[in-house]
Design a protein around this motif. Structure first.
Motif, PDB file in Angstrom:
ATOM      1  N   LYS A 146       0.856  -1.188   0.000  1.00  0.00           N
ATOM      2  CA  LYS A 146       0.000   0.000   0.000  1.00  0.00           C
ATOM      3  C   LYS A 146       0.887   1.230   0.000  1.00  0.00           C
ATOM      4  CE  LYS A 146      -3.531   2.576   2.378  1.00  0.00           C
ATOM      5  NZ  LYS A 146      -4.119   2.911   3.661  1.00  0.00           N
ATOM      6  N   LEU A 147       0.687   2.077  -1.004  1.00  0.00           N
ATOM      7  CA  LEU A 147       1.445   3.313  -1.135  1.00  0.00           C
ATOM      8  C   LEU A 147       0.453   4.462  -1.287  1.00  0.00           C
ATOM      9  CD1 LEU A 147       3.959   2.000  -3.832  1.00  0.00           C
ATOM     10  CD2 LEU A 147       4.382   2.184  -1.372  1.00  0.00           C
ATOM     11  N   THR A 148       0.789   5.625  -0.732  1.00  0.00           N
ATOM     12  CA  THR A 148      -0.087   6.791  -0.862  1.00  0.00           C
ATOM     13  C   THR A 148       0.655   7.920  -1.569  1.00  0.00           C
ATOM     14  OG1 THR A 148       0.551   7.557   1.341  1.00  0.00           O
ATOM     15  CG2 THR A 148      -1.451   6.247   1.190  1.00  0.00           C
ATOM     16  N   ASN A 149      -0.111   8.717  -2.306  1.00  0.00           N
ATOM     17  CA  ASN A 149       0.437   9.847  -3.071  1.00  0.00           C
ATOM     18  C   ASN A 149       1.664   9.413  -3.864  1.00  0.00           C
ATOM     19  OD1 ASN A 149      -1.537  11.554  -2.063  1.00  0.00           O
ATOM     20  ND2 ASN A 149      -0.286  12.175  -0.331  1.00  0.00           N
ATOM     21  N   VAL A 150       1.434   8.513  -4.798  1.00  0.00           N
ATOM     22  CA  VAL A 150       2.530   7.917  -5.562  1.00  0.00           C
ATOM     23  C   VAL A 150       2.660   8.592  -6.924  1.00  0.00           C
ATOM     24  CG1 VAL A 150       3.450   5.794  -6.536  1.00  0.00           C
ATOM     25  CG2 VAL A 150       2.086   5.715  -4.449  1.00  0.00           C
ATOM     26  N   LEU A 151       3.821   9.175  -7.154  1.00  0.00           N
ATOM     27  CA  LEU A 151       4.163   9.739  -8.449  1.00  0.00           C
ATOM     28  C   LEU A 151       4.921   8.667  -9.229  1.00  0.00           C
ATOM     29  CD1 LEU A 151       4.252  12.335 -10.251  1.00  0.00           C
ATOM     30  CD2 LEU A 151       6.561  12.673  -9.326  1.00  0.00           C
ATOM     31  N   ALA A 152       4.489   8.397 -10.454  1.00  0.00           N
ATOM     32  CA  ALA A 152       5.130   7.374 -11.283  1.00  0.00           C
ATOM     33  C   ALA A 152       5.572   7.977 -12.599  1.00  0.00           C
ATOM     34  CB  ALA A 152       4.164   6.222 -11.533  1.00  0.00           C
ATOM     35  N   ARG A 153       6.704   7.488 -13.074  1.00  0.00           N
ATOM     36  CA  ARG A 153       7.217   7.903 -14.382  1.00  0.00           C
ATOM     37  C   ARG A 153       7.658   6.668 -15.133  1.00  0.00           C
ATOM     38  NH1 ARG A 153      11.625   9.056 -17.406  1.00  0.00           N
ATOM     39  NH2 ARG A 153      11.815  11.040 -18.480  1.00  0.00           N
ATOM     40  N   LYS A 154       7.095   6.479 -16.320  1.00  0.00           N
ATOM     41  CA  LYS A 154       7.494   5.355 -17.165  1.00  0.00           C
ATOM     42  C   LYS A 154       8.851   5.671 -17.774  1.00  0.00           C
ATOM     43  CE  LYS A 154       5.846   2.423 -20.889  1.00  0.00           C
ATOM     44  NZ  LYS A 154       4.751   2.179 -21.835  1.00  0.00           N
ATOM     45  N   VAL A 155       9.716   4.674 -17.811  1.00  0.00           N
ATOM     46  CA  VAL A 155      11.061   4.831 -18.349  1.00  0.00           C
ATOM     47  C   VAL A 155      11.189   3.924 -19.563  1.00  0.00           C
ATOM     48  CG1 VAL A 155      13.525   4.575 -17.848  1.00  0.00           C
ATOM     49  CG2 VAL A 155      11.964   5.304 -16.047  1.00  0.00           C
ATOM     50  N   ASP A 156      11.568   4.498 -20.687  1.00  0.00           N
ATOM     51  CA  ASP A 156      11.742   3.648 -21.865  1.00  0.00           C
ATOM     52  C   ASP A 156      13.182   3.155 -21.945  1.00  0.00           C
ATOM     53  OD1 ASP A 156      13.362   5.507 -23.345  1.00  0.00           O
ATOM     54  OD2 ASP A 156      11.559   6.552 -24.003  1.00  0.00           O
ATOM     55  N   GLY A 157      13.390   2.197 -22.817  1.00  0.00           N
ATOM     56  CA  GLY A 157      14.691   1.534 -22.916  1.00  0.00           C
ATOM     57  C   GLY A 157      15.856   2.465 -23.154  1.00  0.00           C
ATOM     58  N   SER A 158      15.639   3.543 -23.893  1.00  0.00           N
ATOM     59  CA  SER A 158      16.737   4.461 -24.194  1.00  0.00           C
ATOM     60  C   SER A 158      17.192   5.244 -22.967  1.00  0.00           C
ATOM     61  CB  SER A 158      16.324   5.438 -25.299  1.00  0.00           C
ATOM     62  OG  SER A 158      15.281   6.275 -24.850  1.00  0.00           O
ATOM     63  N   GLU A 159      16.335   5.330 -21.941  1.00  0.00           N
ATOM     64  CA  GLU A 159      16.674   6.084 -20.737  1.00  0.00           C
ATOM     65  C   GLU A 159      17.344   5.236 -19.659  1.00  0.00           C
ATOM     66  OE1 GLU A 159      13.362   9.465 -20.220  1.00  0.00           O
ATOM     67  OE2 GLU A 159      12.546   7.427 -20.187  1.00  0.00           O
TER      68      GLU A 159
END
Length: 151
Positions: free
Chosen positions: A13-26
């Motif tokens: 359980k996580l609250t106020n979660v900021l997520a960023r997808k990372v692509d292979g080049s990064e």
């Protein structure tokens, strides 16, 4: 003797979660990506809470792929998001296999491998989503919690 502790039926359980997808080049520039994420949080007058979380979501089909996300809990909900960011007020993942790893970070993948073996031996179906929480780490040693979602 070293041991990776394993448990069933755990909830992440996580609250106020900021997520960023990372692509292979990064993937080669993870420190830059994580710094950008920290700067984004601070630019919205929020503060990071707890460790960084890596989420790998496996997509099945004829060409299986993995989507990789980096997540950070923050002290408040961020409503204005830049492209590439997602925000969840509450992220709850039930019925997970759980592993607690303490040891050299270059062997930390053993925690996920142990959960794969445990699931195989106990005929537990998995969704393919794995959350790795980097609780603590220094140059050599670290603590890692892994949550593997089951069906």
């Amino acid at each position: 003797m070293r041991e990776i502790q394993v448990a069933e039926h755990k909830t992440l359980k996580l609250t106020n979660v900021l997520a960023r997808k990372v692509d292979g080049s990064e993937l080669g520039n993870l420190p830059v990506v994580l710094t950008q994420m920290q700067n984004f949080i601070r630019s919205h007058n929020a503060m990071p809470v707890g460790p960084i979380i890596q989420c790998v979501k496996m997509r099945t089909g004829p060409n299986p792929t993995a989507d990789i996300y980096f997540m950070q809990q923050v002290n408040q909900l961020i409503t204005r998001l830049d492209p590439g960011y997602e925000m969840d007020a509450v992220l709850r993942v039930r019925n997970c296999l759980y592993a607690h790893y303490v040891g050299p970070m270059d062997h930390s993948s053993l925690a996920s491998q142990k959960l794969d073996i445990y699931a195989f031996e106990n005929e537990i179906e998995r969704t393919g989503d794995v959350y790795s929480i980097y609780v603590n780490q220094d140059e050599d040693e670290g603590v890692l919690d892994v949550f593997m979602e089951t069906k």
